[in-house]
Design a protein around this motif. Structure first.
Motif, PDB file in Angstrom:
ATOM      1  N   ASP A   1       1.212 -16.859   4.723  1.00  0.00           N
ATOM      2  CA  ASP A   1       0.377 -15.787   4.172  1.00  0.00           C
ATOM      3  C   ASP A   1       0.967 -14.392   4.373  1.00  0.00           C
ATOM      4  O   ASP A   1       0.242 -13.420   4.601  1.00  0.00           O
ATOM      5  N   LYS A   2       2.298 -14.295   4.340  1.00  0.00           N
ATOM      6  CA  LYS A   2       3.032 -13.019   4.417  1.00  0.00           C
ATOM      7  C   LYS A   2       2.864 -12.281   5.746  1.00  0.00           C
ATOM      8  O   LYS A   2       2.966 -11.073   5.829  1.00  0.00           O
ATOM      9  N   TRP A   3       2.615 -13.021   6.817  1.00  0.00           N
ATOM     10  CA  TRP A   3       2.624 -12.485   8.165  1.00  0.00           C
ATOM     11  C   TRP A   3       4.018 -12.685   8.749  1.00  0.00           C
ATOM     12  O   TRP A   3       4.751 -13.585   8.347  1.00  0.00           O
ATOM     13  N   SER A   4       4.394 -11.885   9.729  1.00  0.00           N
ATOM     14  CA  SER A   4       5.652 -12.099  10.449  1.00  0.00           C
ATOM     15  C   SER A   4       5.485 -11.627  11.888  1.00  0.00           C
ATOM     16  O   SER A   4       4.646 -10.774  12.191  1.00  0.00           O
ATOM     17  N   ILE A   5       6.296 -12.211  12.764  1.00  0.00           N
ATOM     18  CA  ILE A   5       6.296 -11.832  14.180  1.00  0.00           C
ATOM     19  C   ILE A   5       7.747 -11.723  14.622  1.00  0.00           C
ATOM     20  O   ILE A   5       8.615 -12.456  14.136  1.00  0.00           O
TER      21      ILE A   5
ATOM     22  N   LEU B   1       3.918  -7.520  15.276  1.00  0.00           N
ATOM     23  CA  LEU B   1       3.218  -8.385  14.335  1.00  0.00           C
ATOM     24  C   LEU B   1       3.022  -7.573  13.059  1.00  0.00           C
ATOM     25  O   LEU B   1       2.571  -6.423  13.117  1.00  0.00           O
ATOM     26  N   ALA B   2       3.380  -8.162  11.905  1.00  0.00           N
ATOM     27  CA  ALA B   2       3.315  -7.425  10.642  1.00  0.00           C
ATOM     28  C   ALA B   2       2.687  -8.276   9.549  1.00  0.00           C
ATOM     29  O   ALA B   2       2.734  -9.508   9.578  1.00  0.00           O
ATOM     30  N   LYS B   3       2.100  -7.585   8.571  1.00  0.00           N
ATOM     31  CA  LYS B   3       1.476  -8.232   7.411  1.00  0.00           C
ATOM     32  C   LYS B   3       1.927  -7.480   6.159  1.00  0.00           C
ATOM     33  O   LYS B   3       1.858  -6.250   6.103  1.00  0.00           O
ATOM     34  N   LEU B   4       2.401  -8.216   5.166  1.00  0.00           N
ATOM     35  CA  LEU B   4       2.821  -7.644   3.893  1.00  0.00           C
ATOM     36  C   LEU B   4       1.704  -7.839   2.878  1.00  0.00           C
ATOM     37  O   LEU B   4       1.211  -8.956   2.697  1.00  0.00           O
ATOM     38  N   VAL B   5       1.285  -6.751   2.257  1.00  0.00           N
ATOM     39  CA  VAL B   5       0.241  -6.803   1.229  1.00  0.00           C
ATOM     40  C   VAL B   5       0.746  -6.058   0.004  1.00  0.00           C
ATOM     41  O   VAL B   5       1.728  -5.313   0.069  1.00  0.00           O
ATOM     42  N   LYS B   6       0.078  -6.255  -1.128  1.00  0.00           N
ATOM     43  CA  LYS B   6       0.439  -5.533  -2.350  1.00  0.00           C
ATOM     44  C   LYS B   6      -0.750  -4.734  -2.838  1.00  0.00           C
ATOM     45  O   LYS B   6      -1.871  -5.217  -2.868  1.00  0.00           O
ATOM     46  N   PHE B   7      -0.477  -3.494  -3.203  1.00  0.00           N
ATOM     47  CA  PHE B   7      -1.440  -2.638  -3.872  1.00  0.00           C
ATOM     48  C   PHE B   7      -0.941  -2.473  -5.299  1.00  0.00           C
ATOM     49  O   PHE B   7      -0.018  -1.698  -5.546  1.00  0.00           O
ATOM     50  N   GLY B   8      -1.498  -3.258  -6.197  1.00  0.00           N
ATOM     51  CA  GLY B   8      -0.936  -3.332  -7.551  1.00  0.00           C
ATOM     52  C   GLY B   8       0.405  -4.028  -7.457  1.00  0.00           C
ATOM     53  O   GLY B   8       0.498  -5.160  -7.003  1.00  0.00           O
ATOM     54  N   LYS B   9       1.467  -3.334  -7.846  1.00  0.00           N
ATOM     55  CA  LYS B   9       2.823  -3.897  -7.727  1.00  0.00           C
ATOM     56  C   LYS B   9       3.573  -3.364  -6.510  1.00  0.00           C
ATOM     57  O   LYS B   9       4.693  -3.774  -6.241  1.00  0.00           O
ATOM     58  N   LEU B  10       2.959  -2.443  -5.778  1.00  0.00           N
ATOM     59  CA  LEU B  10       3.629  -1.808  -4.640  1.00  0.00           C
ATOM     60  C   LEU B  10       3.419  -2.614  -3.359  1.00  0.00           C
ATOM     61  O   LEU B  10       2.297  -2.724  -2.865  1.00  0.00           O
ATOM     62  N   PRO B  11       4.510  -3.193  -2.786  1.00  0.00           N
ATOM     63  CA  PRO B  11       4.373  -3.887  -1.502  1.00  0.00           C
ATOM     64  C   PRO B  11       4.291  -2.882  -0.346  1.00  0.00           C
ATOM     65  O   PRO B  11       5.029  -1.899  -0.316  1.00  0.00           O
ATOM     66  N   VAL B  12       3.389  -3.156   0.579  1.00  0.00           N
ATOM     67  CA  VAL B  12       3.185  -2.296   1.748  1.00  0.00           C
ATOM     68  C   VAL B  12       3.120  -3.185   2.983  1.00  0.00           C
ATOM     69  O   VAL B  12       2.453  -4.218   2.972  1.00  0.00           O
ATOM     70  N   GLN B  13       3.826  -2.773   4.047  1.00  0.00           N
ATOM     71  CA  GLN B  13       3.816  -3.545   5.288  1.00  0.00           C
ATOM     72  C   GLN B  13       3.025  -2.776   6.351  1.00  0.00           C
ATOM     73  O   GLN B  13       3.304  -1.608   6.627  1.00  0.00           O
ATOM     74  N   PHE B  14       2.047  -3.436   6.943  1.00  0.00           N
ATOM     75  CA  PHE B  14       1.289  -2.898   8.068  1.00  0.00           C
ATOM     76  C   PHE B  14       1.784  -3.622   9.315  1.00  0.00           C
ATOM     77  O   PHE B  14       1.936  -4.853   9.300  1.00  0.00           O
ATOM     78  N   SER B  15       2.040  -2.881  10.397  1.00  0.00           N
ATOM     79  CA  SER B  15       2.532  -3.539  11.616  1.00  0.00           C
ATOM     80  C   SER B  15       1.995  -2.842  12.859  1.00  0.00           C
ATOM     81  O   SER B  15       1.653  -1.667  12.841  1.00  0.00           O
ATOM     82  N   GLY B  16       1.953  -3.613  13.923  1.00  0.00           N
ATOM     83  CA  GLY B  16       1.605  -3.116  15.241  1.00  0.00           C
ATOM     84  C   GLY B  16       2.598  -3.675  16.240  1.00  0.00           C
ATOM     85  O   GLY B  16       3.046  -4.817  16.105  1.00  0.00           O
ATOM     86  N   ALA B  17       2.983  -2.863  17.223  1.00  0.00           N
ATOM     87  CA  ALA B  17       3.991  -3.299  18.193  1.00  0.00           C
ATOM     88  C   ALA B  17       3.620  -2.832  19.596  1.00  0.00           C
ATOM     89  O   ALA B  17       2.927  -1.824  19.774  1.00  0.00           O
ATOM     90  N   TYR B  18       4.093  -3.588  20.585  1.00  0.00           N
ATOM     91  CA  TYR B  18       3.940  -3.245  21.995  1.00  0.00           C
ATOM     92  C   TYR B  18       5.290  -3.414  22.671  1.00  0.00           C
ATOM     93  O   TYR B  18       5.986  -4.408  22.437  1.00  0.00           O
TER      94      TYR B  18
ATOM     95  N   LEU C   1       7.171   0.037   0.505  1.00  0.00           N
ATOM     96  CA  LEU C   1       8.441  -0.564   0.101  1.00  0.00           C
ATOM     97  C   LEU C   1       8.632  -0.352  -1.401  1.00  0.00           C
ATOM     98  O   LEU C   1       7.752  -0.654  -2.197  1.00  0.00           O
ATOM     99  N   PHE C   2       9.803   0.159  -1.763  1.00  0.00           N
ATOM    100  CA  PHE C   2      10.111   0.427  -3.167  1.00  0.00           C
ATOM    101  C   PHE C   2      11.301  -0.429  -3.591  1.00  0.00           C
ATOM    102  O   PHE C   2      12.440   0.017  -3.548  1.00  0.00           O
ATOM    103  N   PRO C   3      11.057  -1.678  -4.000  1.00  0.00           N
ATOM    104  CA  PRO C   3      12.162  -2.560  -4.392  1.00  0.00           C
ATOM    105  C   PRO C   3      12.814  -2.054  -5.690  1.00  0.00           C
ATOM    106  O   PRO C   3      12.151  -1.502  -6.558  1.00  0.00           O
ATOM    107  N   LEU C   4      14.107  -2.253  -5.779  1.00  0.00           N
ATOM    108  CA  LEU C   4      14.853  -1.825  -6.977  1.00  0.00           C
ATOM    109  C   LEU C   4      14.958  -2.928  -7.991  1.00  0.00           C
ATOM    110  O   LEU C   4      14.993  -4.055  -7.763  1.00  0.00           O
TER     111      LEU C   4
END
Length: 107
Positions: A36-40, A65-82, A104-107
């Protein structure tokens, strides 16, 4: 994904009254994709060794820990770190908590 980014900084000229610089900075990279587009993986920690002082000035260990989501066609990564810094030096904080949003702005 795994790897390591290395930088070596040293002084060779300039103002002779300044303290010499001779440090190595390593940034280990380890990331595992989850469903589900999570990463660690490791946080964006920088392990730093000062060759002039013969000691570690930053020796962090961290997790992100990060989660990749899309707003329309724009991918955005939310993350938290310790991170916890094992080096006993005044240069770096003992522990760090961070949150980031990356557009994220993919070419």
């Amino acid at each position: 994904m795994w790897g390591c980014f290395n930088q070596n900084l040293f002084s060779f000229a300039g103002d002779g009254s300044r303290e010499d610089v001779n440090v190595s900075i390593l940034q280990p990279i380890l990331n595992y994709a989850l469903p589900d587009k999570w990463s660690i993986g490791t946080s964006e920690m920088n392990v730093t060794y000062d060759w002039e002082k013969s000691r570690w000035t930053a020796l962090p260990l961290g997790v992100k820990l990060a989660k990749l989501v899309k707003f329309g066609k724009l991918p955005v990564q939310f993350s938290g770190a310790y991170e916890y810094n094992f080096a006993d030096d005044y240069v770096a904080p003992r522990w760090t908590v961070s949150f980031a949003v990356k557009f994220l702005f993919p070419l």
